[in-house]
Enzyme design. Sequence first.
Site, mmCIF file in Angstrom:
data_model
loop_
_atom_site.group_PDB
_atom_site.id
_atom_site.type_symbol
_atom_site.label_atom_id
_atom_site.label_comp_id
_atom_site.label_asym_id
_atom_site.label_seq_id
_atom_site.Cartn_x
_atom_site.Cartn_y
_atom_site.Cartn_z
ATOM 1 N N LYS B 35 2.274 16.600 -3.389
ATOM 2 C CA LYS B 35 1.215 15.301 -3.607
ATOM 3 C C LYS B 35 0.292 15.318 -2.837
ATOM 4 O O LYS B 35 0.110 16.223 -1.631
ATOM 5 C CB LYS B 35 2.289 14.127 -3.406
ATOM 6 C CG LYS B 35 2.417 13.101 -4.919
ATOM 7 C CD LYS B 35 3.450 12.069 -4.541
ATOM 8 C CE LYS B 35 2.615 10.875 -4.019
ATOM 9 N NZ LYS B 35 1.790 10.361 -5.237
ATOM 10 N N GLY B 37 -2.277 14.433 0.229
ATOM 11 C CA GLY B 37 -1.948 13.809 1.493
ATOM 12 C C GLY B 37 -0.809 13.995 2.183
ATOM 13 O O GLY B 37 -0.245 13.283 3.233
ATOM 14 N N VAL B 38 0.035 14.997 1.673
ATOM 15 C CA VAL B 38 1.422 15.303 2.477
ATOM 16 C C VAL B 38 1.147 16.340 3.644
ATOM 17 O O VAL B 38 2.238 16.727 4.295
ATOM 18 C CB VAL B 38 2.573 15.478 1.582
ATOM 19 C CG1 VAL B 38 2.706 14.641 0.440
ATOM 20 C CG2 VAL B 38 2.244 16.633 0.627
ATOM 21 N N LYS B 40 -0.372 19.658 2.601
ATOM 22 C CA LYS B 40 -0.392 20.783 2.019
ATOM 23 C C LYS B 40 -1.330 21.901 2.854
ATOM 24 O O LYS B 40 -0.841 23.114 3.035
ATOM 25 C CB LYS B 40 -0.943 21.026 0.599
ATOM 26 C CG LYS B 40 0.120 20.349 -0.357
ATOM 27 C CD LYS B 40 -0.568 20.373 -1.772
ATOM 28 C CE LYS B 40 -2.062 19.709 -1.968
ATOM 29 N NZ LYS B 40 -2.019 18.404 -1.642
ATOM 30 N N ASP B 64 -7.993 23.727 -4.308
ATOM 31 C CA ASP B 64 -8.189 22.469 -4.170
ATOM 32 C C ASP B 64 -9.677 21.877 -4.274
ATOM 33 O O ASP B 64 -10.317 22.301 -3.591
ATOM 34 C CB ASP B 64 -7.684 21.542 -3.108
ATOM 35 C CG ASP B 64 -7.549 20.180 -2.874
ATOM 36 O OD1 ASP B 64 -8.151 19.622 -4.070
ATOM 37 O OD2 ASP B 64 -6.709 19.579 -2.394
ATOM 38 N N GLU B 248 9.453 10.304 1.586
ATOM 39 C CA GLU B 248 9.110 8.661 0.970
ATOM 40 C C GLU B 248 9.436 8.853 -0.633
ATOM 41 O O GLU B 248 9.534 10.023 -1.061
ATOM 42 C CB GLU B 248 7.574 8.496 1.091
ATOM 43 C CG GLU B 248 7.454 7.622 2.332
ATOM 44 C CD GLU B 248 6.017 7.638 2.701
ATOM 45 O OE1 GLU B 248 5.169 7.411 1.459
ATOM 46 O OE2 GLU B 248 5.579 7.446 3.666
ATOM 47 N N ASN B 275 7.533 17.068 5.633
ATOM 48 C CA ASN B 275 6.590 16.884 6.694
ATOM 49 C C ASN B 275 6.481 15.348 7.418
ATOM 50 O O ASN B 275 6.910 14.452 6.624
ATOM 51 C CB ASN B 275 4.902 17.201 5.991
ATOM 52 C CG ASN B 275 4.016 17.633 7.165
ATOM 53 O OD1 ASN B 275 4.300 17.750 8.205
ATOM 54 N ND2 ASN B 275 3.050 18.046 6.793
#
Lengths: 214, 346
Positions: B35, B37-38, B40, B64, B248, B275
């Site tokens: 996802k 903002g984790v 990557k 990206d 999360e 992370n």
Amino acid sequence: MPPLLIIIFAVELVVQLVNTIGATTINNLIWGILLSFPSALSTEFSVQRKKQAEYLKVRNELKATSSQDEFAKWAKLRRQHDKLLEDLEKQKASLDATRAKFDRSLTTVRLICTKGLQWFLPFWYSREPMFWLPHGWFPYYVEWFVSFPRAPMGSVSIVMWQAACSNFITLVFTMLVAIYGLAVAGRQDKQAVPVAAAAGKQGSKAKNSGKEEL
Amino acid sequence: MSSAVINNDNPDAMEPTLQSILDQKSLRWIFVGGKGGVGKTTTSCSLAIQLAKVRRSVLLISTDPAHNLSDAFSQKFGKDARLVNGFDNLSAMEIDPNGSIQDLLAGQGEGEGAGGTADIGGMGGMMQDLAFAIPGIDEAMSFAEVLKQVKSLSYETIIFDTAPTGHTLRFLQFPSVLEKALSKVSQLSNQYGPLLNGFMGSNGTLPNGQNLNEMMEKLESLRETISEVNTQFKDEQLTTFVCVCIPEFLSLYETERMIQELSKYGIDTHSIVVNQLLFPKSGSDCEQCTARRRMQKKYLSQIEELYDDEFNVVKMPLLVEEVRGKEKLEEFSKMLITPFVPPSAN
């Protein structure tokens, strides 16, 4: 081979029966009978049913599991759920195809046995006399009419015999259905009396309350 | 090395590091996804740094559209592979999936329209519309382009820093879709090509000067490239996918979904990087930190329960500083290989 007279009558009877009961009902009935015998198909169906029950169980469990509090359990259930669903859909498609094929062949056989014979027999035996009328009992135009189209004069033709059978059977069936309907209606009437009274009371009550409100 | 071998013999105990990826020398394509903002990009950069130590040459590609490689290494990267400062076998490039199809089509128009006929939206426009109508074609084209380039460059290992989840999956499921569409188009052209050519004159040129047969040949070659890519990506000896997530719910949910989809496409994945783990100092009175730590613990235990027997679950801490620049990335990357020990374990 039984005489043609009887065959024609039997064909008309079958046609009338099929019309009254309904082709779909007959198909379902035969399908059910077929499945009640132990065969590869019926085991497949029972497996399918078992799988369906299992799927429903897993689905209920999945719904009862909180994805946020017990993610691992939920995810495992979800995997199981997805796999079962995929299996079920695949199997359902194949079973549906089998059923459709069965319906198709049954319809073909039925059409040949009813409509086919209905058309073929009069065509093939159009010159054959079904039975002879006593000589001199009927005027010429009646003899001409009952031997229509191609049977020898003084006999009853296959077409006429077919028409007569069909009419007779229709009459008898209509009568039977009417009697059955009357009997059922009579029984229902007897049972329905108290209900009707109660309904009447309720109706009057409703009327009263309506008045009060007014 | 030896410990990795032992662990491979005993699948019940997957080690909590990415050592297995470093050891698997046959790996050519490594995808890093998750996802938004984790982390990557941080993870892929760190993995690239670690791989560069054990491989002859490593290329890091970002697909990206929001490019972060430049940010992570504090160095500008472009469409062509460029060495990362301070390394002699680690290069990086950023490709824009949307830009490359435009370039490709424009290039084709120039090349073919050299005869003097300008592209006035005739058949060329139609082909463009057709090409854009196939879902995900832009990404596939860009991948095909990149792969062509990469093949000629002969890197030992290529790491893809992919776009957030949905995007990645769309591209991965897509080569088979495109393959089908293109095979239909070629079939059509084989059947009706002669007829069309009959209409269009003796040399079979389209209104804008393009040749139908030539165009079909191009499509065909594209299809071949893509199907080759597809088979390579489905080979677990050559390709693996590293999932990055944070403890999360939504991230975990997406990760689970991604793992399922990947297994459906037949793409190997056996590593999860968890992370941004919080390890507040013992006696810290930061209310938010302890609350968050509790929540993370909950999801972490779920992750362990769900993935521990099939995946290398790597736990990475949330640092107090931004992970940017070569030194910090190197520091961070060490934790991919040697499990991080929380400071306040006592």
